[in-house]
Write an enzyme that holds these catalytic residues in place. Structure first.
Site, mmCIF file in Angstrom:
data_model
loop_
_atom_site.group_PDB
_atom_site.id
_atom_site.type_symbol
_atom_site.label_atom_id
_atom_site.label_comp_id
_atom_site.label_asym_id
_atom_site.label_seq_id
_atom_site.Cartn_x
_atom_site.Cartn_y
_atom_site.Cartn_z
ATOM 1 N N ASP A 166 -6.604 11.863 1.304
ATOM 2 C CA ASP A 166 -7.956 11.337 0.607
ATOM 3 C C ASP A 166 -8.477 10.245 1.357
ATOM 4 O O ASP A 166 -9.769 10.029 1.372
ATOM 5 C CB ASP A 166 -7.382 10.650 -0.788
ATOM 6 N N HIS A 176 2.278 8.330 -0.566
ATOM 7 C CA HIS A 176 2.522 9.382 -0.928
ATOM 8 C C HIS A 176 3.848 9.562 -1.496
ATOM 9 O O HIS A 176 4.793 9.129 -0.868
ATOM 10 C CB HIS A 176 2.275 10.511 0.119
ATOM 11 N N HIS A 210 -4.058 9.645 -7.926
ATOM 12 C CA HIS A 210 -3.824 11.081 -7.556
ATOM 13 C C HIS A 210 -5.356 11.462 -6.777
ATOM 14 O O HIS A 210 -5.841 10.833 -5.941
ATOM 15 C CB HIS A 210 -3.567 11.906 -8.949
HETATM 16 C C1 SDX Z 1 -2.900 12.856 -3.839
HETATM 17 O O1 SDX Z 1 1.507 14.515 -5.104
HETATM 18 C C2 SDX Z 1 0.677 15.195 -4.428
HETATM 19 O O2 SDX Z 1 1.066 16.084 -3.612
HETATM 20 C C3 SDX Z 1 -0.520 14.630 -4.570
HETATM 21 C C4 SDX Z 1 -1.835 14.779 -3.473
HETATM 22 C C5 SDX Z 1 -2.111 16.547 -3.679
HETATM 23 O O3 SDX Z 1 -2.589 17.012 -2.807
HETATM 24 O O4 SDX Z 1 -1.773 16.780 -4.887
HETATM 25 O O5 SDX Z 1 -1.292 14.882 -2.297
HETATM 26 C C6 SDX Z 1 -3.071 14.315 -3.711
HETATM 27 O O6 SDX Z 1 -2.966 12.476 -5.174
HETATM 28 C C7 SDX Z 1 -2.424 11.936 -2.898
HETATM 29 C C8 SDX Z 1 -2.142 10.394 -3.086
HETATM 30 C C9 SDX Z 1 -3.498 9.750 -3.563
HETATM 31 N N1 SDX Z 1 -3.249 8.328 -4.073
HETATM 32 C C10 SDX Z 1 -3.599 7.131 -3.479
HETATM 33 O O7 SDX Z 1 -3.975 7.073 -2.499
HETATM 34 C C11 SDX Z 1 -3.491 5.991 -4.543
HETATM 35 C C12 SDX Z 1 -2.732 4.854 -3.555
HETATM 36 N N2 SDX Z 1 -1.434 5.343 -3.426
HETATM 37 C C13 SDX Z 1 -0.211 4.727 -4.239
HETATM 38 O O8 SDX Z 1 -0.686 4.334 -5.308
HETATM 39 C C14 SDX Z 1 0.966 5.469 -3.960
HETATM 40 O O9 SDX Z 1 1.277 5.747 -2.689
HETATM 41 C C15 SDX Z 1 1.243 6.781 -4.773
HETATM 42 C C16 SDX Z 1 0.916 6.798 -6.022
HETATM 43 C C17 SDX Z 1 0.407 8.056 -3.904
HETATM 44 C C18 SDX Z 1 2.781 6.996 -4.608
HETATM 45 O O10 SDX Z 1 3.479 6.390 -4.878
HETATM 46 P P1 SDX Z 1 4.833 6.215 -5.216
HETATM 47 O O11 SDX Z 1 5.819 7.297 -4.891
HETATM 48 O O12 SDX Z 1 5.138 5.857 -6.743
HETATM 49 O O13 SDX Z 1 5.287 4.842 -4.602
HETATM 50 P P2 SDX Z 1 5.407 3.443 -4.965
HETATM 51 O O14 SDX Z 1 4.016 3.002 -5.787
HETATM 52 O O15 SDX Z 1 6.546 3.213 -5.889
HETATM 53 O O16 SDX Z 1 5.390 2.707 -3.979
HETATM 54 C C19 SDX Z 1 6.626 2.244 -3.049
HETATM 55 C C20 SDX Z 1 6.075 0.999 -2.281
HETATM 56 C C21 SDX Z 1 5.827 -0.406 -3.366
HETATM 57 O O17 SDX Z 1 6.052 -1.255 -2.793
HETATM 58 P P3 SDX Z 1 7.150 -2.277 -3.645
HETATM 59 O O18 SDX Z 1 6.583 -2.429 -5.115
HETATM 60 O O19 SDX Z 1 8.293 -1.524 -3.802
HETATM 61 O O20 SDX Z 1 7.244 -3.501 -2.898
HETATM 62 O O21 SDX Z 1 5.105 1.263 -1.444
HETATM 63 C C22 SDX Z 1 4.041 0.535 -1.876
HETATM 64 C C23 SDX Z 1 4.251 0.156 -3.425
HETATM 65 O O22 SDX Z 1 3.514 -1.343 -3.604
HETATM 66 N N3 SDX Z 1 2.672 1.092 -1.749
HETATM 67 C C24 SDX Z 1 1.458 0.761 -1.656
HETATM 68 C C25 SDX Z 1 0.680 2.108 -1.516
HETATM 69 N N4 SDX Z 1 1.532 2.905 -1.867
HETATM 70 C C26 SDX Z 1 2.686 2.521 -2.030
HETATM 71 N N5 SDX Z 1 1.061 -0.509 -1.320
HETATM 72 C C27 SDX Z 1 -0.247 -0.493 -1.236
HETATM 73 N N6 SDX Z 1 -0.927 0.506 -0.968
HETATM 74 C C28 SDX Z 1 -0.664 1.559 -1.225
HETATM 75 N N7 SDX Z 1 -1.449 2.687 -1.205
#
Ligand code: SDX
Length: 386
Positions: free
Chosen positions: A327, A274, A228
């Protein structure tokens, strides 16, 4: 047999709100689109929009700004705690987000309205927290730097706007107009985002009729996580790791090799992806453009950082179809402005306190306890002495 919602409640509408709409097509705060706000509003105006509920006229804005300025200074009990936290920060057992969380909790212990959830008391507390959180960050940073506190009696310089005063409290130097603008817009972009994890945590806590300081303390704990708000620090740490690994030149082959190893290791690349935005975060290009302009003023090392980031973005887009969230550019922009990395997420708090407080007030004003159910997958019924 109830069927479990999707993991992580993805796509579940958990309630309604009049504060913000997060859609693929647009990000809107109380009807105003984020590009319009970033181009034409200040953080103080957006804070008023979120907390009071409407765009302030000139008189309302002056009064609101004066209220924030008058409430910037910290009580001695919080200042004493911050000095005591110095060794914990040096030791690394506490990081700035933890110290900020405790500082907010102590503010709650000292606030005469702390146990009052009425609309008037909640708005007073929201303004006091919005005013004081930047001061906690500023004083914490000068303690980490082993310097004296900047203007502890007033909480800064009354002639400086909210964003400029935060930078002033952290460094002791009055920031230039460009840095103030970048920080001010980043505070607007970070202010509110409907039912994100930390905001939803604040609503769950408020829905038990617990108080605003408790709900904000819980929200800070939620925002700290690298999935997050903590991602802005983690994204900059990742770029620094790539820089260390590939050296000072942005060699395309070395960057690609680094990324392909990360993919092979199934690493989550911080600042990307996201839960809601699948075609890109509306906020990211705004902050990227502003940060890159500062980098071009600062020189080749910082332009090189943005070019490294742009190459990483291109590979993520082309090979994973994953876009940067707010971010990612935030990390590069704050680094270019010389802000210490461990203060990036606390600065996110200094902004998001306005969104959290708006949601806490909305929840208290029309409340029902938030209590979903779980689908039990444990052992079947059995006898303890069976
Ligand atoms: C914020 O919700 C909000 O509004 C939050 C926010 C706000 O203003 O409050 O916008 C602020 O928190 C932004 C997000 C910051 N976090 C990150 O940057 C951390 C890295 N991102 C990931 O962990 C991920 O993208 C999330 C947690 C943000 C969202 O994840 P989801 O919706 O749970 O998606 P997922 O993890 O299930 O991913 C789906 C697929 C997966 O691949 P498979 O396992 O299905 O093969 O996409 C891949 C993931 O591995 N993936 C990534 C990735 N994000 C998704 N792979 C590598 N790097 C990434 N960053």
């Amino acid at each position: 047999m109830t069927t479990a919602a999707t993991k992580g409640l993805e796509g579940i509408i958990a309630g309604d709100t009049q504060i913000c709409s997060v859609e693929q097509g647009a990000l809107i705060y109380r009807g105003y689109e984020i590009h319009d706000l970033a181009d034409h509003a200040t953080f103080e105006e957006v804070a008023h929009l979120l907390l009071v509920g409407h765009k302030p006229d000139a008189k309302e804005l002056r009064f609101f700004k004066d209220e924030l300025i008058a409430n910037r200074a910290l009580p001695t009990q919080v200042i004493d705690y911050l000095h005591g936290a110095g060794p914990m920060l040096k030791e690394g057992t506490a990081v700035p987000m933890d110290v900020l969380r405790t500082g907010v909790s102590i503010l709650g212990n000292l606030d005469k309205d702390s146990q009052d959830n009425s609309p008037g008391a909640n708005l007073r507390k929201a303004k006091r927290l919005t005013a004081k959180i930047p001061t906690i960050i500023g004083h914490m940073q000068t303690i980490i730097d082993g310097k004296g506190l900047i203007a502890p009696n007033t909480g800064g310089d009354a002639n400086l706007c909210h964003a400029a005063n935060l930078l002033y409290l952290m460094t002791g130097a009055k920031p230039n107009a460009e840095y103030t603008k970048v920080l001010d817009v980043s505070l607007i972009l970070y202010a509110e985002h409907d039912y994100n994890a930390s905001t939803f945590a604040s609503r769950v806590i408020s829905a038990t009729l617990s108080d605003m300081h408790g709900a904000v303390t819980g929200a800070i704990a939620a925002l700290k996580g690298p999935l997050h708000g903590g991602a802005n620090e983690a994204a900059m740490d990742m770029l620094s790791e790539i820089r260390r690994d590939i050296g000072p030149v942005n060699d395309r082959a070395k960057i690609e090799a680094w990324m392909h190893k990360a993919f092979a290791d199934k690493r989550k690349l911080m600042g990307f992806g996201h839960r809601v935005y699948k075609n890109g975060d509306h906020r990211a290009p705004i902050l990227h453009g502003l940060g890159r302009r500062v980098a071009e003023q600062r020189g080749p090392e910082f332009v090189g950082l943005f070019e490294l980031g742009e190459r990483v973005q291109q590979i993520m887009n082309d090979e994973k179809n994953i876009k940067p969230n707010v971010d990612f550019p935030c990390g590069m922009a704050y680094f270019t402005m010389g802000i210490p990395v461990p203060q990036y997420t606390p600065i996110f708090v200094a902004s998001r306190i306005t969104g959290w407080a708006a949601h806490i007030m909305e929840q208290h004003a029309n409340n029902r306890l938030i209590r979903p159910i779980a689908s039990y997958t444990g052992p079947a019924l059995r006898e303890w002495n069976g």
